[in-house]
Design a protein around this motif. Sequence first.
Motif, PDB file in Angstrom:
ATOM      1  N   SER A  59       0.832  -1.205   0.000  1.00  0.00           N
ATOM      2  CA  SER A  59       0.000   0.000   0.000  1.00  0.00           C
ATOM      3  C   SER A  59       0.862   1.249   0.000  1.00  0.00           C
ATOM      4  CB  SER A  59      -0.900   0.020   1.248  1.00  0.00           C
ATOM      5  OG  SER A  59      -0.115   0.169   2.408  1.00  0.00           O
ATOM      6  N   CYS A  60       0.310   2.323  -0.549  1.00  0.00           N
ATOM      7  CA  CYS A  60       0.941   3.638  -0.514  1.00  0.00           C
ATOM      8  C   CYS A  60      -0.120   4.651  -0.109  1.00  0.00           C
ATOM      9  CB  CYS A  60       1.524   4.011  -1.877  1.00  0.00           C
ATOM     10  SG  CYS A  60       3.033   3.128  -2.284  1.00  0.00           S
ATOM     11  N   GLU A  61       0.126   5.335   0.991  1.00  0.00           N
ATOM     12  CA  GLU A  61      -0.818   6.319   1.515  1.00  0.00           C
ATOM     13  C   GLU A  61      -0.349   7.716   1.124  1.00  0.00           C
ATOM     14  OE1 GLU A  61      -2.245   8.026   5.842  1.00  0.00           O
ATOM     15  OE2 GLU A  61      -1.213   6.117   5.741  1.00  0.00           O
ATOM     16  N   ASP A  62      -1.267   8.497   0.572  1.00  0.00           N
ATOM     17  CA  ASP A  62      -0.966   9.870   0.180  1.00  0.00           C
ATOM     18  C   ASP A  62      -0.986  10.748   1.435  1.00  0.00           C
ATOM     19  OD1 ASP A  62      -0.653  12.318  -0.996  1.00  0.00           O
ATOM     20  OD2 ASP A  62      -2.422  12.181  -2.280  1.00  0.00           O
ATOM     21  N   LEU A  63       0.170  11.339   1.756  1.00  0.00           N
ATOM     22  CA  LEU A  63       0.283  12.200   2.929  1.00  0.00           C
ATOM     23  C   LEU A  63       0.027  13.662   2.586  1.00  0.00           C
ATOM     24  CD1 LEU A  63       3.497  10.630   4.488  1.00  0.00           C
ATOM     25  CD2 LEU A  63       1.120  10.166   5.103  1.00  0.00           C
ATOM     26  N   TYR A 123       4.364  10.474   0.087  1.00  0.00           N
ATOM     27  CA  TYR A 123       3.687   9.187   0.210  1.00  0.00           C
ATOM     28  C   TYR A 123       4.385   8.339   1.265  1.00  0.00           C
ATOM     29  CZ  TYR A 123       1.392  10.417  -4.131  1.00  0.00           C
ATOM     30  OH  TYR A 123       0.656  11.062  -5.078  1.00  0.00           O
ATOM     31  N   ASP A 124       3.608   7.491   1.889  1.00  0.00           N
ATOM     32  CA  ASP A 124       4.125   6.518   2.843  1.00  0.00           C
ATOM     33  C   ASP A 124       3.746   5.149   2.306  1.00  0.00           C
ATOM     34  OD1 ASP A 124       5.188   5.305   5.110  1.00  0.00           O
ATOM     35  OD2 ASP A 124       3.302   5.459   6.218  1.00  0.00           O
ATOM     36  N   CYS A 125       4.745   4.385   1.878  1.00  0.00           N
ATOM     37  CA  CYS A 125       4.484   3.078   1.270  1.00  0.00           C
ATOM     38  C   CYS A 125       4.911   1.950   2.202  1.00  0.00           C
ATOM     39  CB  CYS A 125       5.209   2.963  -0.067  1.00  0.00           C
ATOM     40  SG  CYS A 125       4.617   4.130  -1.305  1.00  0.00           S
ATOM     41  N   ARG A 126       4.129   0.925   2.230  1.00  0.00           N
ATOM     42  CA  ARG A 126       4.386  -0.272   3.033  1.00  0.00           C
ATOM     43  C   ARG A 126       4.484  -1.467   2.114  1.00  0.00           C
ATOM     44  NH1 ARG A 126       6.343   1.090   7.675  1.00  0.00           N
ATOM     45  NH2 ARG A 126       5.364   2.977   8.403  1.00  0.00           N
ATOM     46  N   PRO A 177       9.119   5.652  -1.034  1.00  0.00           N
ATOM     47  CA  PRO A 177       7.941   6.452  -1.354  1.00  0.00           C
ATOM     48  C   PRO A 177       7.711   6.631  -2.851  1.00  0.00           C
ATOM     49  CG  PRO A 177       9.534   7.747  -0.076  1.00  0.00           C
ATOM     50  CD  PRO A 177      10.107   6.402  -0.285  1.00  0.00           C
ATOM     51  N   GLU A 197       4.730   2.094  -6.100  1.00  0.00           N
ATOM     52  CA  GLU A 197       3.282   2.060  -6.278  1.00  0.00           C
ATOM     53  C   GLU A 197       2.784   0.724  -5.756  1.00  0.00           C
ATOM     54  OE1 GLU A 197       1.958   2.842 -10.243  1.00  0.00           O
ATOM     55  OE2 GLU A 197       3.249   4.591 -10.459  1.00  0.00           O
ATOM     56  N   ALA A 198       1.578   0.723  -5.213  1.00  0.00           N
ATOM     57  CA  ALA A 198       0.998  -0.513  -4.689  1.00  0.00           C
ATOM     58  C   ALA A 198       0.972  -1.559  -5.796  1.00  0.00           C
ATOM     59  CB  ALA A 198      -0.404  -0.254  -4.156  1.00  0.00           C
TER      60      ALA A 198
END
Length: 182
Positions: A67-71, A76-79, A97, A100-101
């Motif tokens: 996942s990548c969360e738009d901050l 971005y914060d990617c896991r 960052p 992409e997911a």
Amino acid sequence: MSDSFESIVDAFQPVRPQPGNLPGPAARVILVLCWLAVGLLPILLAVGDVKLAAGTVGTPGTLTVVSCEDLGKGRYDCRGSFAPDGGGAAIPVAASPDSEAGDVTRAQLAPEGDRAVKAGATGVVAALTLPFVGVAGLAFLPYVIMYFLGARRGRRAAVAAGALVTVLGVTGMIVGMVAAYS
């Protein structure tokens, strides 16, 4: 010409500093040391990432970006999930960052086990982006030192070398950013 236009033009005219307008010797040393610190810091900070991307430290494996969360503001914060080559359970990690997911790539797990970076040539080139920033920043330092010391010989060569090193640094930054986002 009007007075306001002349003052605008005068603001952009290079003014040669007079001997009395240069900073004192102590200030010159402080300026050069600060310039050195700002130029060398990106190079020193990137050593760990370059080693990691080159595979000299860490654990090789495969990174799957989960996942990548738009901050906001382009951040971005990617896991991700890291599967070591030697087998074993997948490890949840922080991913770059610029991911992409759904991305699946060869990666190296940091010794701390909290993040994984792209491995191989692409990862190394991407990790070299920051050192090239430092190289570009240090390009004209020799000229400035020569100017402060009052050296007349070699200043043109220092400017030419500074321009060449700046072009090299900017080119390295661009190549590194392209590698990071590919």
